[in-house]
Design an enzyme around this catalytic site. Sequence first.
Site, PDB file in Angstrom:
ATOM      1  N   ASN A  53      42.072  12.105 -38.935  1.00  0.00           N
ATOM      2  CA  ASN A  53      41.063  12.894 -38.210  1.00  0.00           C
ATOM      3  C   ASN A  53      40.788  14.262 -38.824  1.00  0.00           C
ATOM      4  O   ASN A  53      39.704  14.812 -38.654  1.00  0.00           O
ATOM      5  CB  ASN A  53      41.379  12.986 -36.715  1.00  0.00           C
ATOM      6  CG  ASN A  53      42.638  13.735 -36.406  1.00  0.00           C
ATOM      7  OD1 ASN A  53      43.530  13.833 -37.249  1.00  0.00           O
ATOM      8  ND2 ASN A  53      42.747  14.275 -35.203  1.00  0.00           N
ATOM      9  N   CYS A 105      43.469  15.911 -31.688  1.00  0.00           N
ATOM     10  CA  CYS A 105      44.636  15.826 -30.804  1.00  0.00           C
ATOM     11  C   CYS A 105      44.569  16.867 -29.698  1.00  0.00           C
ATOM     12  O   CYS A 105      45.131  16.691 -28.630  1.00  0.00           O
ATOM     13  CB  CYS A 105      45.917  16.009 -31.615  1.00  0.00           C
ATOM     14  SG  CYS A 105      45.878  17.517 -32.598  1.00  0.00           S
ATOM     15  N   GLU A 115      53.823  23.995 -36.604  1.00  0.00           N
ATOM     16  CA  GLU A 115      53.212  24.206 -37.913  1.00  0.00           C
ATOM     17  C   GLU A 115      52.398  25.493 -37.850  1.00  0.00           C
ATOM     18  O   GLU A 115      51.738  25.767 -36.842  1.00  0.00           O
ATOM     19  CB  GLU A 115      52.320  23.010 -38.286  1.00  0.00           C
ATOM     20  CG  GLU A 115      53.152  21.765 -38.521  1.00  0.00           C
ATOM     21  CD  GLU A 115      52.364  20.593 -39.096  1.00  0.00           C
ATOM     22  OE1 GLU A 115      51.187  20.435 -38.757  1.00  0.00           O
ATOM     23  OE2 GLU A 115      52.954  19.823 -39.881  1.00  0.00           O
ATOM     24  N   GLU A 118      54.153  16.096 -35.148  1.00  0.00           N
ATOM     25  CA  GLU A 118      52.931  16.562 -34.472  1.00  0.00           C
ATOM     26  C   GLU A 118      52.246  15.310 -33.942  1.00  0.00           C
ATOM     27  O   GLU A 118      51.653  14.557 -34.712  1.00  0.00           O
ATOM     28  CB  GLU A 118      52.013  17.294 -35.466  1.00  0.00           C
ATOM     29  CG  GLU A 118      52.587  18.580 -36.022  1.00  0.00           C
ATOM     30  CD  GLU A 118      52.583  19.712 -35.008  1.00  0.00           C
ATOM     31  OE1 GLU A 118      51.912  19.589 -33.967  1.00  0.00           O
ATOM     32  OE2 GLU A 118      53.283  20.711 -35.248  1.00  0.00           O
TER      33      GLU A 118
HETATM   34  P1  NAP Z   1      48.679   6.874 -36.618  1.00  0.00           P
HETATM   35  O1  NAP Z   1      48.182   5.506 -36.452  1.00  0.00           O
HETATM   36  O2  NAP Z   1      49.961   7.238 -35.976  1.00  0.00           O
HETATM   37  O3  NAP Z   1      48.754   7.127 -38.197  1.00  0.00           O
HETATM   38  C1  NAP Z   1      49.123   8.365 -38.725  1.00  0.00           C
HETATM   39  C2  NAP Z   1      49.692   8.166 -40.112  1.00  0.00           C
HETATM   40  O4  NAP Z   1      50.890   7.399 -40.003  1.00  0.00           O
HETATM   41  C3  NAP Z   1      48.784   7.414 -41.065  1.00  0.00           C
HETATM   42  O5  NAP Z   1      48.954   7.931 -42.366  1.00  0.00           O
HETATM   43  C4  NAP Z   1      49.336   5.996 -40.982  1.00  0.00           C
HETATM   44  O6  NAP Z   1      49.083   5.230 -42.120  1.00  0.00           O
HETATM   45  C5  NAP Z   1      50.814   6.275 -40.868  1.00  0.00           C
HETATM   46  N1  NAP Z   1      51.596   5.187 -40.294  1.00  0.00           N
HETATM   47  C6  NAP Z   1      51.213   4.241 -39.420  1.00  0.00           C
HETATM   48  N2  NAP Z   1      52.265   3.432 -39.128  1.00  0.00           N
HETATM   49  C7  NAP Z   1      53.327   3.893 -39.842  1.00  0.00           C
HETATM   50  C8  NAP Z   1      54.692   3.491 -39.979  1.00  0.00           C
HETATM   51  N3  NAP Z   1      55.186   2.460 -39.312  1.00  0.00           N
HETATM   52  N4  NAP Z   1      55.474   4.201 -40.801  1.00  0.00           N
HETATM   53  C9  NAP Z   1      55.007   5.255 -41.489  1.00  0.00           C
HETATM   54  N5  NAP Z   1      53.716   5.695 -41.400  1.00  0.00           N
HETATM   55  C10 NAP Z   1      52.893   5.017 -40.576  1.00  0.00           C
HETATM   56  O7  NAP Z   1      47.625   7.949 -36.117  1.00  0.00           O
HETATM   57  P2  NAP Z   1      46.092   8.064 -36.477  1.00  0.00           P
HETATM   58  O8  NAP Z   1      45.342   7.040 -35.722  1.00  0.00           O
HETATM   59  O9  NAP Z   1      45.909   8.124 -37.949  1.00  0.00           O
HETATM   60  O10 NAP Z   1      45.761   9.518 -35.925  1.00  0.00           O
HETATM   61  C11 NAP Z   1      45.445   9.790 -34.614  1.00  0.00           C
HETATM   62  C12 NAP Z   1      46.669  10.295 -33.860  1.00  0.00           C
HETATM   63  O11 NAP Z   1      47.185  11.471 -34.490  1.00  0.00           O
HETATM   64  C13 NAP Z   1      46.327  10.706 -32.447  1.00  0.00           C
HETATM   65  O12 NAP Z   1      47.345  10.285 -31.594  1.00  0.00           O
HETATM   66  C14 NAP Z   1      46.282  12.235 -32.538  1.00  0.00           C
HETATM   67  O13 NAP Z   1      46.498  12.893 -31.312  1.00  0.00           O
HETATM   68  C15 NAP Z   1      47.364  12.487 -33.520  1.00  0.00           C
HETATM   69  N6  NAP Z   1      47.218  13.810 -34.130  1.00  0.00           N
HETATM   70  C16 NAP Z   1      48.095  14.782 -33.779  1.00  0.00           C
HETATM   71  C17 NAP Z   1      47.950  16.054 -34.303  1.00  0.00           C
HETATM   72  C18 NAP Z   1      48.904  17.157 -33.930  1.00  0.00           C
HETATM   73  O14 NAP Z   1      48.897  18.178 -34.614  1.00  0.00           O
HETATM   74  N7  NAP Z   1      49.712  17.023 -32.898  1.00  0.00           N
HETATM   75  C19 NAP Z   1      46.917  16.319 -35.203  1.00  0.00           C
HETATM   76  C20 NAP Z   1      46.042  15.300 -35.544  1.00  0.00           C
HETATM   77  C21 NAP Z   1      46.207  14.034 -34.997  1.00  0.00           C
HETATM   78  P3  NAP Z   1      47.861   4.186 -42.162  1.00  0.00           P
HETATM   79  O15 NAP Z   1      46.637   5.007 -42.075  1.00  0.00           O
HETATM   80  O16 NAP Z   1      48.017   3.544 -43.476  1.00  0.00           O
HETATM   81  O17 NAP Z   1      48.030   3.276 -40.996  1.00  0.00           O
END
Ligand code: NAP
Length: 495
Positions: A168, A301, A475, A267
């Site tokens: 995102n 997020c 962060e 995060e």
């Molecule tokens: P996600 O599905 O959890 O994926 C995040 C990252 O983790 C991607 O690079 C993904 O790779 C990788 N990943 C997925 N499964 C994994 C595993 N089993 N082992 C290691 N890495 C793995 O999240 P998203 O859909 O990309 O992002 C949206 C989420 O991020 C939302 O929940 C949002 O709230 C959160 N977010 C939080 C913050 C914060 O600062 N708190 C900031 C931004 C976003 P792939 O893409 O290859 O699947």
Amino acid sequence: MNLPPNALWIDQDDYDVRGFSHGLYIDGRWRPSSDGRVIGVVDPSSGSVIAAVPDATLDDALAAVDAAAKAATAWRETAPRKRSEILRRCFELMVERSETLAMLISLENGKALRDARGEVAYAAEFFRWNAEEAVRITGEFGTAPSGTNRIVVDYEPIGICVLITPWNFPAAMATRKIAPALAAGCTVILKPASETPLTAYALAALYSEAGVPAGVVNVLTTTSPGPLTSAMLADPRVRKLSFTGSTGVGRTLLGEAAKHVVSCSMELGGNAPFVVFDDADLDAALDGAMIAKMRNAGEACTAANRIYVQSGIHDAFADGLRERMAALKVGPGMSADTECGPMITRKAVDKIDRLVKDAVGRGAKVLCGGSIPEEEGFFYPPTVLSQVSPDADMAHEEIFGPVAPITRFETEAEAIMHANNTEYGLAAYIYTRDVGRGLRVASRIEAGMIGLNRGLMSDPAAPFGGVKQSGLGREGGQHHGIAEFMEAKYIAVTF
Ligand code: NAP
């Protein structure tokens, strides 16, 4: 324009990324994956594949750990002033290339160019901020209470870091980790999201041009993030996992890291309440709601996920929000006048649709939007719902899209109860002219960050992070962000 060799480049006229060389970035070199497989990158505005990047194997991941290990000693021994100057150069190059980087982000993520420009500015700031922090890392010195010795505390780089980021904010989520890690003297392996790898690779080329030595930053993309991350965490040279993404994946990774007692910063997801009291400045609250809800088309997020409005101001607020949301221009991120771009994938659109249908099924009223348009690309229209039940699925799950659900409340206690009725605790927003009430409610809401009469709180100079299941650690901020990449070493001294 002077481009570094192998840099990804998008043509400013036709935005065509095909034909530009890119690959896994390991030990300062671009390479294909060891089995030659690739991952297609999709333009969410059209659904078509626009580029391909390598799909790293286990061997590639371990090669990246080797490269980070090989570069570690020289980098941690590089003078802080020198590290600072390199980070400063990264900031300057990002600012110089900001329009190109914004277009690349918009192309692969779909976000409106104006949001992408904002992201580049925010992402670059992490380099400027941490360039300043790199030369301000200090230790402690004191006398033991017994008087027998002195206590010296030194802060050392934690070691090799695995950084995992979501789609995102493809630039900012990476620089928010890379900049403090490098400032602290660590070397890193970044695994960006599969949906948005181009920005991460473009930035890798830029770091190299800024003087970051080979092996200090390594970048790899993979469709097997689980096995590759497990293998990297099992390598005793890796001492840190810094993850930004969903709470579900965060939980899994905490389990993996626990097997080897690897330090974790997490995060994770959010479910931000946006609370508007009767005495709020209506226009300011509407402006704030539009930013908190619609920055990045709701794919943030920190996005306002639940909007609680006190009875006396409810109807005027709902009407004002409907008017502003309905007026937003929806279109491809790259179009100059777009205010709300497409969602990242078809799956994301389907999830939003499911949440809206569930809320409507439980009595919510659709004030605008509310259904998937019949056009190519992954679009969902800006939507406002009123009378959303606290039991609706969207009150408990991240919507991650342009849907604003409004729920009426009567008392301050009720607003706080609603706000805290979630496993998440990342961000919250409060609008009131009574600052005393604002601070009181802020102290009772369980969240790591509060916007009091503000719809935006992200700032490299402030500690970003959540409580409850929204994460561990911070962060940015004065020494908070950099501290995540350092270990304290205590030396007892007799003299
Ligand atoms: P996600 O599905 O959890 O994926 C995040 C990252 O983790 C991607 O690079 C993904 O790779 C990788 N990943 C997925 N499964 C994994 C595993 N089993 N082992 C290691 N890495 C793995 O999240 P998203 O859909 O990309 O992002 C949206 C989420 O991020 C939302 O929940 C949002 O709230 C959160 N977010 C939080 C913050 C914060 O600062 N708190 C900031 C931004 C976003 P792939 O893409 O290859 O699947």
